[in-house]
Design an enzyme around this catalytic site. Structure first.
Site, PDB file in Angstrom:
ATOM      1  N   GLY A  46       0.864  -1.178   0.000  1.00 15.83           N
ATOM      2  CA  GLY A  46       0.000   0.000   0.000  1.00 15.83           C
ATOM      3  C   GLY A  46       0.899   1.227   0.000  1.00 15.83           C
ATOM      4  N   ASP A 238      -1.496   4.640  -6.363  1.00 11.10           N
ATOM      5  CA  ASP A 238      -0.069   4.451  -6.069  1.00 11.10           C
ATOM      6  C   ASP A 238       0.771   5.604  -6.590  1.00 11.10           C
ATOM      7  OD1 ASP A 238      -1.338   1.628  -6.172  1.00 11.10           O
ATOM      8  OD2 ASP A 238       0.445   1.529  -4.914  1.00 11.10           O
ATOM      9  N   ASN A 248      -3.203   2.674 -10.152  1.00  9.79           N
ATOM     10  CA  ASN A 248      -3.654   1.922  -8.971  1.00  9.79           C
ATOM     11  C   ASN A 248      -3.649   0.439  -9.335  1.00  9.79           C
ATOM     12  OD1 ASN A 248      -4.655   1.837  -6.230  1.00  9.79           O
ATOM     13  ND2 ASN A 248      -6.644   1.280  -7.075  1.00  9.79           N
TER      14      ASN A 248
HETATM   15  O1  MRU Z   1       0.428  -3.989  -4.558  1.00 13.13           O
HETATM   16  P1  MRU Z   1      -0.144  -3.224  -3.409  1.00 13.13           P
HETATM   17  O2  MRU Z   1      -0.978  -4.052  -2.496  1.00 13.13           O
HETATM   18  O3  MRU Z   1       0.907  -2.428  -2.669  1.00 13.13           O
HETATM   19  O4  MRU Z   1      -1.114  -2.181  -4.095  1.00 13.13           O
HETATM   20  C1  MRU Z   1      -1.871  -1.324  -3.306  1.00 13.13           C
HETATM   21  C2  MRU Z   1      -2.786  -0.455  -4.072  1.00 13.13           C
HETATM   22  O5  MRU Z   1      -2.864  -0.510  -5.285  1.00 13.13           O
HETATM   23  C3  MRU Z   1      -3.540   0.564  -3.283  1.00 13.13           C
HETATM   24  O6  MRU Z   1      -4.789   0.814  -3.856  1.00 13.13           O
HETATM   25  C4  MRU Z   1      -2.742   1.881  -3.256  1.00 13.13           C
HETATM   26  O7  MRU Z   1      -1.428   1.641  -2.847  1.00 13.13           O
HETATM   27  C5  MRU Z   1      -3.344   2.870  -2.363  1.00 13.13           C
HETATM   28  S1  MRU Z   1      -3.102   2.511  -0.675  1.00 13.13           S
HETATM   29  C6  MRU Z   1      -3.775   3.753   0.248  1.00 13.13           C
END
Ligand code: MRU
Length: 344
Positions: A46, A238, A248
Site C-alpha cells: 500500500g 499508487d 492503482n
Molecule cells: O500492490 P499493493 O498491495 O501495494 O497495491 C496497493 C494499491 O494498489 C492501493 O490501492 C494503493 O497503494 C493505495 S493505498 C492507500
C-alpha cells in the site's frame, strides 16, 4: 485502530499482511535490508504504508552506520537509500519518503549522532502526518460523495485501508467516514486478483469495524454496476500524474471504464504525497511486473499447462477523464484542477 507499521524499542514492527486474515502477526524488522525485503515481498504494502516503512528503513540503515565522519555517513546512507528504492517501482510514496529522509540527513544536525536522531523524528513525523492526512481525506471524501441516496452502496478495489497507510486509509478512510456519519449502507469489495488484497485485507478491516461488506470477484463488478447496486466507486492510488491520470492496482482502469459506461461516479482517494507533480501524464508512470507464479499458481497448485507465457502487471493507469474527483487532504477536486494543489 490498525497500525501496519510501528516503531518500538529501536526497531520497526510490521503487521505481516501476507498472513492476514488467518493470523495477525507482527514481525520485528531490525535492519534496512530486512525492511527492503519486507517491502518487496509485500509483508508491508500500500503506497503510504510503503513510504512509512521505507522511512523507518532509512533510520535502521542510519543507525547501523558506524563512522562518525559525516561525509562518509552520507555516502553509506545514499547506498542504502538506493537499495530501498529498488524494492517497488510504482508507488511514488516510497521515493518521496526516502527523499525526505535524505534531505533531513543532509540539512539537519551538526554530527552523525544528531543526524540519526533527526532522521528518527522525521520518520515519526511522516507517519503521524499520514494518519492525519487520511482522516482529512475521509472527511473530504464524505463531503464529495453523492448526496443521494442517503445510504450509499460503495465499491472499492484492492486495499486502500488502514493496512495500506499509517492507519485509517484513503479509499477505505472515505468508507470509514461514510460509515461513521451513517451514510453507508454497504461496501462491495473486489477480491483483487492476483494477490487478493480485497478478499484478504479489505474485508478483514471491515469485519474489525463492523462495516457491512460483500465480497465479489473482480469480474462481477460490471454486473453489479449494471444492476444498479452501486452508487459510487472509491479507490486508492499508487501514483497520480499532474494531469490526474492515476495508477492503482491492476483492474482499476477497467472498473473506471465500467463506471463511465453506467454513469456511476468514480473517485480516487490519495494523499498529495502520492501525486507526482513531475510527471505530466500517466504514460510515464513505471508499472511493476511481478512474479508470474502470482497468476499461474493457487497455493501450490499450477492452474495452467506448461508452455504458456505470462504477463503480470501489478498496476494500471486510469485516464483522468474517467475520474470524477481526486480526493486529497486538501479537498476533492476534478483531476484537471490537481495541479493547483501543488502549492498546498
Ligand atoms: O500492490 P499493493 O498491495 O501495494 O497495491 C496497493 C494499491 O494498489 C492501493 O490501492 C494503493 O497503494 C493505495 S493505498 C492507500
Amino acid at each position: 485502530m490498525i497500525f501496519p507499521v510501528l516503531w518500538q524499542d529501536d526497531r520497526a514492527l510490521l503487521i505481516d499482511q501476507t498472513r492476514l486474515p488467518g493470523e495477525l502477526i507482527q514481525v520485528p524488522i531490525t535492519d534496512y535490508q530486512e525492511m527492503a525485503r519486507a517491502i518487496k515481498t509485500m509483508i508491508v504494502r500500500g503506497a503510504p504504508a510503503i513510504g512509512v516503512a521505507a522511512a523507518y528503513g532509512m533510520c535502521l540503515g542510519a543507525r547501523s552506520i558506524e563512522t562518525e565522519e559525516l561525509g562518509e555517513f552520507l555516502a553509506q546512507l545514499e547506498f542504502m537509500a538506493e537499495e530501498l528504492r529498488q524494492t517497488r517501482p510504482t508507488a511514488v510514496n516510497l521515493f518521496w519518503a526516502i527523499d525526505q529522509m535524505l534531505n533531513v540527513a543532509y540539512t539537519q544536525g551538526e554530527n552523525v549522532a544528531e543526524v540519526k536522531a533527526q532522521m528518527l523524528a522525521q520518520a515519526q513525523a511522516i507517519q503521524a502526518q499520514d494518519l492525519q492526512t487520511c482522516q482529512a481525506i475521509g472527511e473530504a471524501g464524505l463531503a464529495a460523495l453523492p448526496a443521494q441516496p442517503e445510504k450509499l452502496r460503495l465499491l472499492t478495489h484492492c486495499n486502500a485501508g488502514a493496512l495500506a497507510t499509517a492507519g485509517y486509509g484513503t479509499a477505505l478512510g472515505v468508507v470509514r467516514s461514510a460509515w461513521a456519519a451513517g451514510r453507508l449502507e454497504r461496501l462491495f469489495a473486489d477480491e483483487t486478483r492476483p494477490r487478493l488484497q480485497g478478499a484478504k485485507l479489505t474485508t478483514w478491516e471491515c469485519v474489525q469495524e463492523g462495516i457491512p461488506v460483500t465480497l465479489i470477484t473482480d469480474s462481477m463488478a460490471g454486473h453489479c454496476l449494471q444492476k444498479g447496486w452501486i452508487d459510487a466507486v472509491v479507490v486508492g492510488a499508487d501514483r497520480v500524474a499532474r494531469n490526474g491520470d492515476a495508477a492503482n492496482k491492476i483492474g482499476t482502469y477497467g472498473l473506471a471504464a465500467l463506471c463511465a459506461m453506467h454513469k456511476i461516479p468514480f473517485y480516487v482517494a490519495a494523499p498529495l504525497s502520492t501525486v507526482d507533480f513531475e510527471l505530466a501524464d500517466g504514460s510515464q508512470i513505471p508499472i511493476e511486473e511481478r512474479d508470474p507464479r502470482e497468476i499461474y499458481q493457487l497455493g501450490e497448485t499450477r492452474l495452467c499447462p506448461e508452455g504458456v507465457d505470462f504477463y503480470n502487471p501489478a498496476f494500471d493507469v486510469t485516464p483522468a477523464e474517467l475520474i470524477t474527483a481526486i480526493i486529497t487532504e486538501a479537498g476533492a477536486v476534478p483531476p484537471g484542477q490537481l495541479a493547483h494543489l501543488n502549492a498546498v
